[in-house]
Scaffold this motif. Structure first.
Motif, PDB file in Angstrom:
ATOM      1  N   LYS A 319       0.836  -1.192   0.000  1.00 60.15           N
ATOM      2  CA  LYS A 319       0.000   0.000   0.000  1.00 60.15           C
ATOM      3  C   LYS A 319       0.880   1.255   0.000  1.00 60.15           C
ATOM      4  O   LYS A 319       1.991   1.241   0.533  1.00 60.15           O
ATOM      5  CB  LYS A 319      -0.894   0.026   1.255  1.00 60.15           C
ATOM      6  N   PRO A 320       0.386   2.362  -0.562  1.00 62.00           N
ATOM      7  CA  PRO A 320       1.123   3.625  -0.438  1.00 62.00           C
ATOM      8  C   PRO A 320       1.306   3.994   1.034  1.00 62.00           C
ATOM      9  O   PRO A 320       0.367   3.879   1.828  1.00 62.00           O
ATOM     10  CB  PRO A 320       0.225   4.634  -1.158  1.00 62.00           C
ATOM     11  N   TRP A 321       2.489   4.422   1.392  1.00 64.75           N
ATOM     12  CA  TRP A 321       2.785   4.791   2.785  1.00 64.75           C
ATOM     13  C   TRP A 321       3.442   6.164   2.821  1.00 64.75           C
ATOM     14  O   TRP A 321       4.234   6.511   1.956  1.00 64.75           O
ATOM     15  CB  TRP A 321       3.692   3.758   3.450  1.00 64.75           C
ATOM     16  N   VAL A 322       3.083   6.937   3.831  1.00 63.33           N
ATOM     17  CA  VAL A 322       3.674   8.254   4.050  1.00 63.33           C
ATOM     18  C   VAL A 322       4.025   8.365   5.525  1.00 63.33           C
ATOM     19  O   VAL A 322       3.159   8.214   6.394  1.00 63.33           O
ATOM     20  CB  VAL A 322       2.701   9.388   3.653  1.00 63.33           C
ATOM     21  N   VAL A 323       5.292   8.600   5.808  1.00 65.05           N
ATOM     22  CA  VAL A 323       5.750   8.748   7.188  1.00 65.05           C
ATOM     23  C   VAL A 323       5.474  10.178   7.640  1.00 65.05           C
ATOM     24  O   VAL A 323       6.036  11.132   7.093  1.00 65.05           O
ATOM     25  CB  VAL A 323       7.255   8.434   7.313  1.00 65.05           C
ATOM     26  N   LEU A 324       4.594  10.322   8.614  1.00 63.02           N
ATOM     27  CA  LEU A 324       4.252  11.629   9.167  1.00 63.02           C
ATOM     28  C   LEU A 324       5.241  11.929  10.301  1.00 63.02           C
ATOM     29  O   LEU A 324       5.100  11.431  11.415  1.00 63.02           O
ATOM     30  CB  LEU A 324       2.811  11.615   9.681  1.00 63.02           C
ATOM     31  N   ASP A 325       6.261  12.718   9.995  1.00 64.00           N
ATOM     32  CA  ASP A 325       7.386  12.922  10.925  1.00 64.00           C
ATOM     33  C   ASP A 325       7.557  14.407  11.217  1.00 64.00           C
ATOM     34  O   ASP A 325       8.545  15.033  10.825  1.00 64.00           O
ATOM     35  CB  ASP A 325       8.659  12.336  10.311  1.00 64.00           C
ATOM     36  N   LEU A 326       6.591  14.976  11.910  1.00 69.07           N
ATOM     37  CA  LEU A 326       6.598  16.411  12.156  1.00 69.07           C
ATOM     38  C   LEU A 326       7.594  16.819  13.231  1.00 69.07           C
ATOM     39  O   LEU A 326       7.863  18.015  13.408  1.00 69.07           O
ATOM     40  CB  LEU A 326       5.184  16.863  12.549  1.00 69.07           C
ATOM     41  N   SER A 327       8.155  15.843  13.944  1.00 74.34           N
ATOM     42  CA  SER A 327       9.175  16.141  14.971  1.00 74.34           C
ATOM     43  C   SER A 327      10.569  15.763  14.504  1.00 74.34           C
ATOM     44  O   SER A 327      11.517  15.839  15.291  1.00 74.34           O
ATOM     45  CB  SER A 327       8.843  15.383  16.268  1.00 74.34           C
ATOM     46  N   ASP A 328      10.707  15.338  13.264  1.00 75.08           N
ATOM     47  CA  ASP A 328      11.996  14.965  12.675  1.00 75.08           C
ATOM     48  C   ASP A 328      12.717  13.927  13.550  1.00 75.08           C
ATOM     49  O   ASP A 328      13.836  14.133  14.018  1.00 75.08           O
ATOM     50  CB  ASP A 328      12.882  16.197  12.485  1.00 75.08           C
ATOM     51  N   GLN A 329      12.034  12.784  13.754  1.00 79.00           N
ATOM     52  CA  GLN A 329      12.610  11.725  14.579  1.00 79.00           C
ATOM     53  C   GLN A 329      13.602  10.897  13.761  1.00 79.00           C
ATOM     54  O   GLN A 329      13.323  10.511  12.625  1.00 79.00           O
ATOM     55  CB  GLN A 329      11.509  10.803  15.100  1.00 79.00           C
ATOM     56  N   SER A 330      14.718  10.591  14.366  1.00 76.58           N
ATOM     57  CA  SER A 330      15.763   9.853  13.646  1.00 76.58           C
ATOM     58  C   SER A 330      15.289   8.472  13.235  1.00 76.58           C
ATOM     59  O   SER A 330      15.638   7.976  12.158  1.00 76.58           O
ATOM     60  CB  SER A 330      17.030   9.749  14.510  1.00 76.58           C
ATOM     61  N   LYS A 331      14.464   7.822  14.058  1.00 72.25           N
ATOM     62  CA  LYS A 331      14.015   6.466  13.713  1.00 72.25           C
ATOM     63  C   LYS A 331      13.098   6.482  12.492  1.00 72.25           C
ATOM     64  O   LYS A 331      13.119   5.556  11.674  1.00 72.25           O
ATOM     65  CB  LYS A 331      13.322   5.798  14.903  1.00 72.25           C
ATOM     66  N   LEU A 332      12.276   7.542  12.365  1.00 74.10           N
ATOM     67  CA  LEU A 332      11.393   7.630  11.209  1.00 74.10           C
ATOM     68  C   LEU A 332      12.170   8.005   9.948  1.00 74.10           C
ATOM     69  O   LEU A 332      11.849   7.544   8.849  1.00 74.10           O
ATOM     70  CB  LEU A 332      10.271   8.633  11.478  1.00 74.10           C
ATOM     71  N   ARG A 333      13.187   8.830  10.122  1.00 71.87           N
ATOM     72  CA  ARG A 333      14.052   9.134   8.986  1.00 71.87           C
ATOM     73  C   ARG A 333      14.749   7.869   8.497  1.00 71.87           C
ATOM     74  O   ARG A 333      14.824   7.594   7.292  1.00 71.87           O
ATOM     75  CB  ARG A 333      15.074  10.197   9.395  1.00 71.87           C
ATOM     76  N   ALA A 334      15.247   7.074   9.441  1.00 72.22           N
ATOM     77  CA  ALA A 334      15.907   5.816   9.079  1.00 72.22           C
ATOM     78  C   ALA A 334      14.927   4.838   8.444  1.00 72.22           C
ATOM     79  O   ALA A 334      15.296   4.095   7.526  1.00 72.22           O
ATOM     80  CB  ALA A 334      16.542   5.195  10.315  1.00 72.22           C
ATOM     81  N   LEU A 335      13.679   4.842   8.910  1.00 71.96           N
ATOM     82  CA  LEU A 335      12.682   3.931   8.346  1.00 71.96           C
ATOM     83  C   LEU A 335      12.402   4.252   6.883  1.00 71.96           C
ATOM     84  O   LEU A 335      12.354   3.348   6.033  1.00 71.96           O
ATOM     85  CB  LEU A 335      11.389   4.004   9.155  1.00 71.96           C
ATOM     86  N   ALA A 336      12.210   5.529   6.579  1.00 70.74           N
ATOM     87  CA  ALA A 336      11.953   5.906   5.187  1.00 70.74           C
ATOM     88  C   ALA A 336      13.131   5.527   4.296  1.00 70.74           C
ATOM     89  O   ALA A 336      12.946   5.069   3.160  1.00 70.74           O
ATOM     90  CB  ALA A 336      11.676   7.408   5.100  1.00 70.74           C
TER      91      ALA A 336
END
Length: 493
Positions: A319-336
């Protein structure tokens, strides 16, 4: 434990983590771990442990309840070392020393949590008992670098272990900053094996349930949206972008999903629903078991979420996915980065709009998924080897295990033969009953056809009599008088 303990015919793997919190990802780790261990080590036990376990009931466990680690003490560590042949720690970002951050999620005080000392369990593991009992970090994340003293504890813990695995490059860099120099495996998050966890037929059934409850649209595409309390102050901008996306061609309704009740997902959902007054918005209530959350993602047109594992599930299900990372978390950056599309991470209104445009315009990437899954499989293969070796060294008897499996196989064969005999007998009864039913149906059909023929014949006979009556002189000559009489009666009434 004695050098030759034959009291356990099969081995046991313990897995430690925060599986007693109302958070989607935390409930996936023990399930995936049990699935992968038992695929490789038939008949083995997997025992999940958490700081409070059943002492902290949560709605999302779906009956999968962890045992309590309890308060840290040397005696408790010894008990845990005796209870399994190998211990896994994680996954998730649990390698840190800030236990006080968990107090709110556990609805307790920092003082009580300090007695449990989850960080000491998760970092130090079994301490000196690890000479005879392997401990493995189960593709954990490391959220930040601790001070020098705590960094030394991490370095010491890793140095005494044969195998250590972290889930991304950032975690590896932080280990290196702690002074760790040995080999460390980079293993993608365990969530990339989610497509093996729940059968598609079960997902379809759960999705029908969500639709029946009115939590998911029946006949329109669904965009699943999720975030937590940290995004409430930015909800107006998020709503603006979602309105734009829905106007620009992503036809469908919004489903607000709560994957982390302990993180205040409901506060975000309440605020966003108020900002979408012209949209059809469905709510998936908080506290649903992982199977329902997975079903919602499985049935969706795409996901816009802060949840680490909601994004992974969308990626796994194509499915299309969009990481909503409004706090600029390192784990979400790494996930993308791990999922191959850094541009599908939104950190503000503009990048969120661009991320949605990019995500919903791309095809799934099954080749990348297979590559990530192969790495996780290799990780569990290594764990199975370590567990088997530990079990044998601690008194496990492979020959006895083979004999036990042979005995079980013979019993299964006998049970299967009995089942076949019963099925044959039941089939005979069923066939006889079907034949009887067919005979009854034939008789009913014959009676029905005879009754229909009789009605048709009677209708034809009556029609002929009526036609003959209408052709008599009496009926023809009295027609004018009957018409006048009818008008008089109508005028009188």
């Amino acid at each position: 434990m004695s050098s030759r303990d034959t009291s356990r015919p099969v081995g046991t793997v313990a897995v430690w983590g925060t599986f007693d919190l109302d958070n989607f990802g935390d409930h996936l780790f023990p399930r995936v771990t049990e699935q992968e261990i038992t695929r490789r080590l038939d008949g083995w036990r997997v025992r999940p442990f958490s700081p409070f376990g059943a002492e902290h009931p949560c709605r999302m466990d779906g009956g999968f309840i962890a045992e309590a680690l309890g308060d840290w003490s040397p005696v408790r560590v010894e008990q845990l070392a005796e209870s399994a042949d190998l211990t896994l720690i994680g996954g998730g970002e649990i390698v840190h020393f800030q236990d006080e951050l968990l107090a709110g999620a556990y609805h307790t005080t920092p003082q009580v949590l300090a007695g449990r000392a989850p960080s000491r369990f998760f970092v130090d593991g079994l301490g000196d008992y690890e000479k005879d009992h392997p401990v493995v970090w189960n593709a954990v994340g490391i959220p930040f670098v601790p001070d020098a003293e705590k960094a030394g504890m991490i370095k010491d813990a890793v140095s005494r272990r044969e195998y250590t695995a972290v889930r991304d490059e950032l975690s590896l860099e932080r280990l290196r900053a702690c002074g760790v120099e040995g080999d460390v495996a980079l293993v993608p998050d365990l969530g990339f094996l989610l497509d093996r966890l729940v059968d598609p037929k079960v997902l379809d059934e759960r999705l029908r349930y969500l639709k029946f409850m009115g939590w998911f649209p029946n006949d329109r595409p669904a965009m699943v949206v999720q975030a937590n309390r940290s995004a409430v102050h930015q909800v107006a901008g998020i709503a603006k972008v979602l309105d734009w996306a829905l106007d620009e061609g992503i036809v469908g309704d919004v489903v607000l999903m709560e994957t982390g009740p302990c993180h205040g997902d409901d506060l975000f959902a309440d605020a966003l629903q108020q900002k979408l007054p012209t949209r059809t918005v469905h709510r998936l209530p908080g506290g649903q078991p992982p199977e329902d959350i997975l079903a919602a993602i499985w049935g969706s047109a795409g996901v816009v979420a802060m949840s680490f594992h909601a994004n992974i599930a969308a990626f796994v299900y194509g499915k299309p996915w969009v990481v909503l990372d409004l706090s600029d978390q390192s784990k979400l950056r790494a996930l993308a980065d791990t999922m191959g599309h850094p541009d599908q991470r939104g950190t503000d209104e503009d990048t969120l709009a661009n991320a949605i445009r990019a995500a919903f315009g791309r095809e799934p990437d099954p080749e990348r998924l297979r590559g990530l899954q192969a790495k996780v499989d290799a990780h569990f293969d290594r764990i199975a080897e370590l567990a088997m070796r530990s079990w044998q060294e601690r008194g496990g008897d492979a020959a006895a295990r083979i004999a036990d499996l042979t005995r079980q196989n013979n019993l299964l064969r006998q049970a299967n033969q009995q089942l076949r005999k019963r099925q044959i007998a039941e089939r005979r009864v069923l066939v006889d009953r079907v034949e009887e039913t067919r005979d009854e149906l034939d008789q009913l059909s014959a009676r029905w056809n005879a009754a229909v023929d009789e009605i048709n014949n009677r209708y034809q006979h009556d029609s002929k009599e009526l036609q003959a009556l209408q052709n008599t002189k009496l009926i023809r000559w009295s027609q004018p008088l009957r018409s006048v009489y009818g008008r008089i009666r109508r005028s009188g009434s």
